[in-house]
Design a protein around this motif. Sequence first.
Motif, PDB file in Angstrom:
ATOM      1  N   ASP A 105       0.852  -1.184   0.000  1.00 38.74           N
ATOM      2  CA  ASP A 105       0.000   0.000   0.000  1.00 38.74           C
ATOM      3  C   ASP A 105       0.890   1.237   0.000  1.00 38.74           C
ATOM      4  OD1 ASP A 105      -2.438  -1.340   0.028  1.00 38.74           O
ATOM      5  OD2 ASP A 105      -2.513  -1.414   2.216  1.00 38.74           O
ATOM      6  N   PRO A 106       0.709   2.124  -0.978  1.00 36.80           N
ATOM      7  CA  PRO A 106       1.561   3.313  -1.047  1.00 36.80           C
ATOM      8  C   PRO A 106       1.262   4.300   0.078  1.00 36.80           C
ATOM      9  CG  PRO A 106      -0.214   3.494  -2.620  1.00 36.80           C
ATOM     10  CD  PRO A 106      -0.303   2.109  -2.022  1.00 36.80           C
ATOM     11  N   THR A 107       2.240   5.128   0.363  1.00 36.77           N
ATOM     12  CA  THR A 107       2.023   6.215   1.320  1.00 36.77           C
ATOM     13  C   THR A 107       1.016   7.183   0.697  1.00 36.77           C
ATOM     14  OG1 THR A 107       3.780   7.559   0.386  1.00 36.77           O
ATOM     15  CG2 THR A 107       4.394   6.059   2.197  1.00 36.77           C
ATOM     16  N   LEU A 108       0.479   8.042   1.511  1.00 41.70           N
ATOM     17  CA  LEU A 108      -0.476   9.032   1.010  1.00 41.70           C
ATOM     18  C   LEU A 108       0.178   9.934  -0.028  1.00 41.70           C
ATOM     19  CD1 LEU A 108      -3.376   9.952   1.265  1.00 41.70           C
ATOM     20  CD2 LEU A 108      -2.674  11.460   3.124  1.00 41.70           C
ATOM     21  N   SER A 109       1.413  10.355   0.224  1.00 44.65           N
ATOM     22  CA  SER A 109       2.081  11.239  -0.738  1.00 44.65           C
ATOM     23  C   SER A 109       2.328  10.519  -2.067  1.00 44.65           C
ATOM     24  CB  SER A 109       3.379  11.804  -0.171  1.00 44.65           C
ATOM     25  OG  SER A 109       4.312  10.783   0.082  1.00 44.65           O
ATOM     26  N   LEU A 110       2.688   9.239  -2.015  1.00 45.05           N
ATOM     27  CA  LEU A 110       2.882   8.483  -3.260  1.00 45.05           C
ATOM     28  C   LEU A 110       1.549   8.283  -3.973  1.00 45.05           C
ATOM     29  CD1 LEU A 110       4.462   6.939  -5.333  1.00 45.05           C
ATOM     30  CD2 LEU A 110       4.505   4.957  -3.777  1.00 45.05           C
ATOM     31  N   ALA A 111       0.485   8.053  -3.233  1.00 41.89           N
ATOM     32  CA  ALA A 111      -0.838   7.904  -3.848  1.00 41.89           C
ATOM     33  C   ALA A 111      -1.207   9.171  -4.627  1.00 41.89           C
ATOM     34  CB  ALA A 111      -1.889   7.609  -2.776  1.00 41.89           C
ATOM     35  N   PHE A 112      -0.908  10.334  -4.055  1.00 41.75           N
ATOM     36  CA  PHE A 112      -1.198  11.588  -4.750  1.00 41.75           C
ATOM     37  C   PHE A 112      -0.313  11.767  -5.977  1.00 41.75           C
ATOM     38  CE2 PHE A 112      -3.501  12.808  -0.898  1.00 41.75           C
ATOM     39  CZ  PHE A 112      -4.611  13.419  -1.465  1.00 41.75           C
ATOM     40  N   ARG A 113       0.965  11.341  -5.892  1.00 40.04           N
ATOM     41  CA  ARG A 113       1.857  11.432  -7.061  1.00 40.04           C
ATOM     42  C   ARG A 113       1.379  10.503  -8.173  1.00 40.04           C
ATOM     43  NH1 ARG A 113       6.104  11.147  -3.105  1.00 40.04           N
ATOM     44  NH2 ARG A 113       6.853   9.182  -3.976  1.00 40.04           N
ATOM     45  N   LEU A 114       0.932   9.310  -7.806  1.00 39.51           N
ATOM     46  CA  LEU A 114       0.400   8.365  -8.799  1.00 39.51           C
ATOM     47  C   LEU A 114      -0.833   8.951  -9.484  1.00 39.51           C
ATOM     48  CD1 LEU A 114       0.725   5.097  -6.707  1.00 39.51           C
ATOM     49  CD2 LEU A 114       1.873   5.517  -8.893  1.00 39.51           C
ATOM     50  N   ALA A 115      -1.734   9.491  -8.691  1.00 39.44           N
ATOM     51  CA  ALA A 115      -2.954  10.078  -9.242  1.00 39.44           C
ATOM     52  C   ALA A 115      -2.624  11.233 -10.185  1.00 39.44           C
ATOM     53  CB  ALA A 115      -3.873  10.548  -8.115  1.00 39.44           C
ATOM     54  N   LYS A 116      -1.706  12.087  -9.788  1.00 41.12           N
ATOM     55  CA  LYS A 116      -1.322  13.218 -10.628  1.00 41.12           C
ATOM     56  C   LYS A 116      -0.697  12.729 -11.934  1.00 41.12           C
ATOM     57  CE  LYS A 116       1.314  17.495 -10.638  1.00 41.12           C
ATOM     58  NZ  LYS A 116       2.229  18.375  -9.924  1.00 41.12           N
ATOM     59  N   ALA A 117       0.197  11.747 -11.844  1.00 39.44           N
ATOM     60  CA  ALA A 117       0.864  11.218 -13.034  1.00 39.44           C
ATOM     61  C   ALA A 117      -0.128  10.586 -14.005  1.00 39.44           C
ATOM     62  CB  ALA A 117       1.921  10.194 -12.626  1.00 39.44           C
ATOM     63  N   LEU A 118      -1.171   9.966 -13.462  1.00 37.15           N
ATOM     64  CA  LEU A 118      -2.169   9.281 -14.295  1.00 37.15           C
ATOM     65  C   LEU A 118      -3.372  10.176 -14.610  1.00 37.15           C
ATOM     66  CD1 LEU A 118      -1.933   5.821 -12.541  1.00 37.15           C
ATOM     67  CD2 LEU A 118      -1.044   6.421 -14.808  1.00 37.15           C
ATOM     68  N   GLN A 119      -3.343  11.389 -14.113  1.00 42.98           N
ATOM     69  CA  GLN A 119      -4.384  12.393 -14.358  1.00 42.98           C
ATOM     70  C   GLN A 119      -5.777  11.918 -13.934  1.00 42.98           C
ATOM     71  OE1 GLN A 119      -3.482  12.970 -18.549  1.00 42.98           O
ATOM     72  NE2 GLN A 119      -2.353  14.840 -18.053  1.00 42.98           N
ATOM     73  N   VAL A 120      -5.817  11.346 -12.735  1.00 40.65           N
ATOM     74  CA  VAL A 120      -7.080  10.924 -12.128  1.00 40.65           C
ATOM     75  C   VAL A 120      -7.045  11.324 -10.658  1.00 40.65           C
ATOM     76  CG1 VAL A 120      -7.461   8.984 -13.712  1.00 40.65           C
ATOM     77  CG2 VAL A 120      -6.188   8.608 -11.603  1.00 40.65           C
ATOM     78  N   THR A 121      -8.147  11.123  -9.967  1.00 45.23           N
ATOM     79  CA  THR A 121      -8.169  11.412  -8.532  1.00 45.23           C
ATOM     80  C   THR A 121      -7.698  10.185  -7.754  1.00 45.23           C
ATOM     81  OG1 THR A 121     -10.429  10.628  -8.191  1.00 45.23           O
ATOM     82  CG2 THR A 121     -10.162  12.949  -8.844  1.00 45.23           C
ATOM     83  N   VAL A 122      -7.301  10.398  -6.525  1.00 43.04           N
ATOM     84  CA  VAL A 122      -6.908   9.281  -5.663  1.00 43.04           C
ATOM     85  C   VAL A 122      -8.098   8.323  -5.491  1.00 43.04           C
ATOM     86  CG1 VAL A 122      -6.173   8.645  -3.328  1.00 43.04           C
ATOM     87  CG2 VAL A 122      -5.098  10.579  -4.486  1.00 43.04           C
ATOM     88  N   ASP A 123      -9.288   8.860  -5.363  1.00 47.16           N
ATOM     89  CA  ASP A 123     -10.484   8.032  -5.224  1.00 47.16           C
ATOM     90  C   ASP A 123     -10.710   7.123  -6.435  1.00 47.16           C
ATOM     91  OD1 ASP A 123     -11.047   9.047  -2.733  1.00 47.16           O
ATOM     92  OD2 ASP A 123     -12.584  10.446  -3.442  1.00 47.16           O
ATOM     93  N   GLU A 124     -10.355   7.613  -7.629  1.00 44.15           N
ATOM     94  CA  GLU A 124     -10.501   6.792  -8.827  1.00 44.15           C
ATOM     95  C   GLU A 124      -9.463   5.673  -8.878  1.00 44.15           C
ATOM     96  OE1 GLU A 124     -12.123   9.522 -12.394  1.00 44.15           O
ATOM     97  OE2 GLU A 124     -10.338  10.339 -11.394  1.00 44.15           O
ATOM     98  N   LEU A 125      -8.304   5.901  -8.272  1.00 44.05           N
ATOM     99  CA  LEU A 125      -7.229   4.916  -8.301  1.00 44.05           C
ATOM    100  C   LEU A 125      -7.439   3.761  -7.321  1.00 44.05           C
ATOM    101  CD1 LEU A 125      -3.713   6.592  -8.568  1.00 44.05           C
ATOM    102  CD2 LEU A 125      -5.007   5.364 -10.296  1.00 44.05           C
ATOM    103  N   PHE A 126      -7.956   4.074  -6.145  1.00 42.55           N
ATOM    104  CA  PHE A 126      -8.018   3.071  -5.078  1.00 42.55           C
ATOM    105  C   PHE A 126      -9.451   2.713  -4.708  1.00 42.55           C
ATOM    106  CE2 PHE A 126      -3.961   5.186  -4.793  1.00 42.55           C
ATOM    107  CZ  PHE A 126      -3.106   4.100  -4.740  1.00 42.55           C
ATOM    108  N   ILE A 127      -9.656   1.424  -4.476  1.00 46.26           N
ATOM    109  CA  ILE A 127     -10.964   0.886  -4.130  1.00 46.26           C
ATOM    110  C   ILE A 127     -10.852   0.283  -2.736  1.00 46.26           C
ATOM    111  CG2 ILE A 127     -12.764  -0.748  -4.826  1.00 46.26           C
ATOM    112  CD1 ILE A 127     -10.830  -0.791  -7.523  1.00 46.26           C
ATOM    113  N   SER A 128     -11.578   0.824  -1.781  1.00 47.50           N
ATOM    114  CA  SER A 128     -11.513   0.234  -0.451  1.00 47.50           C
ATOM    115  C   SER A 128     -12.383  -1.022  -0.410  1.00 47.50           C
ATOM    116  CB  SER A 128     -11.925   1.229   0.629  1.00 47.50           C
ATOM    117  OG  SER A 128     -13.077   1.901   0.267  1.00 47.50           O
ATOM    118  N   LYS A 129     -11.892  -2.013   0.281  1.00 43.05           N
ATOM    119  CA  LYS A 129     -12.582  -3.319   0.349  1.00 43.05           C
ATOM    120  C   LYS A 129     -13.715  -3.274   1.343  1.00 43.05           C
ATOM    121  CE  LYS A 129      -8.497  -5.919  -0.890  1.00 43.05           C
ATOM    122  NZ  LYS A 129      -7.509  -6.866  -0.482  1.00 43.05           N
TER     123      LYS A 129
END
Length: 63
Positions: free
Chosen positions: A39-63
């Motif tokens: 599981d990425p850190t919060l800061s990495l999650a935001f970098r991933l979302a920015k790089a992929l041009q989506v929101t963090v919510d769109e990237l991750f699905i909580s179980k």
Amino acid sequence: MDNNIKQYRKEKNMSQEELAKICKVSRQTINAIENNKYDPTLSLAFRLAKALQVTVDELFISK
């Protein structure tokens, strides 16, 4: 936590290596995140979302 990183990365025709460089992590880290082994850190999650041009919510699905 499940994620859609691989899907969004493929839509952008981006390799794991390219995404890793943008996010300043290793390709192995991207691979581990995509395969739900890390599981990425919060800061990495935001970098991933920015790089992929989506929101963090769109990237991750909580179980």
